[in-house]
Design a protein around this motif. Sequence first.
Motif, PDB file in Angstrom:
ATOM      1  N   ARG A   1       0.846  -1.197   0.000  1.00 44.69           N
ATOM      2  CA  ARG A   1       0.000   0.000   0.000  1.00 44.69           C
ATOM      3  C   ARG A   1       0.878   1.242   0.000  1.00 44.69           C
ATOM      4  N   ALA A   2       0.537   2.196  -0.846  1.00 49.24           N
ATOM      5  CA  ALA A   2       1.168   3.518  -0.832  1.00 49.24           C
ATOM      6  C   ALA A   2       0.417   4.330   0.217  1.00 49.24           C
ATOM      7  N   GLU A   3       0.928   4.323   1.435  1.00 53.14           N
ATOM      8  CA  GLU A   3       0.201   4.913   2.556  1.00 53.14           C
ATOM      9  C   GLU A   3       0.345   6.421   2.664  1.00 53.14           C
ATOM     10  N   VAL A   4       1.433   6.967   2.163  1.00 57.31           N
ATOM     11  CA  VAL A   4       1.649   8.405   2.219  1.00 57.31           C
ATOM     12  C   VAL A   4       1.124   9.013   0.920  1.00 57.31           C
ATOM     13  N   PRO A   5       0.116   9.891   0.987  1.00 57.77           N
ATOM     14  CA  PRO A   5      -0.389  10.506  -0.233  1.00 57.77           C
ATOM     15  C   PRO A   5       0.726  11.251  -0.966  1.00 57.77           C
ATOM     16  N   SER A   6       1.012  10.840  -2.187  1.00 57.28           N
ATOM     17  CA  SER A   6       2.071  11.455  -2.986  1.00 57.28           C
ATOM     18  C   SER A   6       1.551  11.735  -4.388  1.00 57.28           C
ATOM     19  N   PRO A   7       1.141  12.978  -4.668  1.00 64.53           N
ATOM     20  CA  PRO A   7       0.675  13.306  -6.011  1.00 64.53           C
ATOM     21  C   PRO A   7       1.682  12.953  -7.100  1.00 64.53           C
ATOM     22  N   GLU A   8       2.968  13.148  -6.838  1.00 63.01           N
ATOM     23  CA  GLU A   8       3.985  12.839  -7.847  1.00 63.01           C
ATOM     24  C   GLU A   8       3.987  11.355  -8.190  1.00 63.01           C
ATOM     25  N   PHE A   9       3.970  10.513  -7.174  1.00 61.68           N
ATOM     26  CA  PHE A   9       4.010   9.069  -7.406  1.00 61.68           C
ATOM     27  C   PHE A   9       2.719   8.588  -8.053  1.00 61.68           C
TER      28      PHE A   9
END
Length: 192
Positions: free
Chosen positions: A33-41
Amino acid sequence: MTSIAVTTWSLEQTAPTDLRPAAVPEGDVRVVRAEVPSPEFSRFLYASVGGDIRWTDRLGWTYARWLEHLDRPGTETWVAYERGTPAGYVELRAQGDGVVEIVHFGLIPAFRGRRIGGHLLSYGVARAWDLAERWPERKPTARVWLHTCSKDGEHAMDNYRRRGFRLFDTKVEDEDEDEVAAPGPWPGAHPA
């Protein structure tokens, strides 16, 4: 401008027992899971997975719009990695009343045809079914749904059906073919 007919199919599961998981692919494949919101990723995943099949609706989003979307409770992004390299993703969104949508799902073109897609979809659907457990203010999941269209990958519909999804709606609409070029992760990434 040329117009083409695009068929959109909506599919669903209505019980956790509908899921027919795919085999785990050989090698070092993990889903995290991508838990940290990252617009770039997230924009990288969106453009890399959907660039050759004309995913364009989010390309104009601002950083703030991406962050607002990713930070919304009930929205989760799960990323498949092969030997540490992002291979694809599945995005889930709880819609309320026990309904979870698989908003986006797919693989970066270089990773297609390696049996990663069935595994990633199985993983995402299983997580959709237990989404209420992680968001207790929501009703238990009673339905998981998604849509695919005739512009998607040639194996998409087969993968959804093999995982236990059933068709519940079909729509055909004309779309301007020349309206948007398929950009890939950057212009020229996918040679003709």
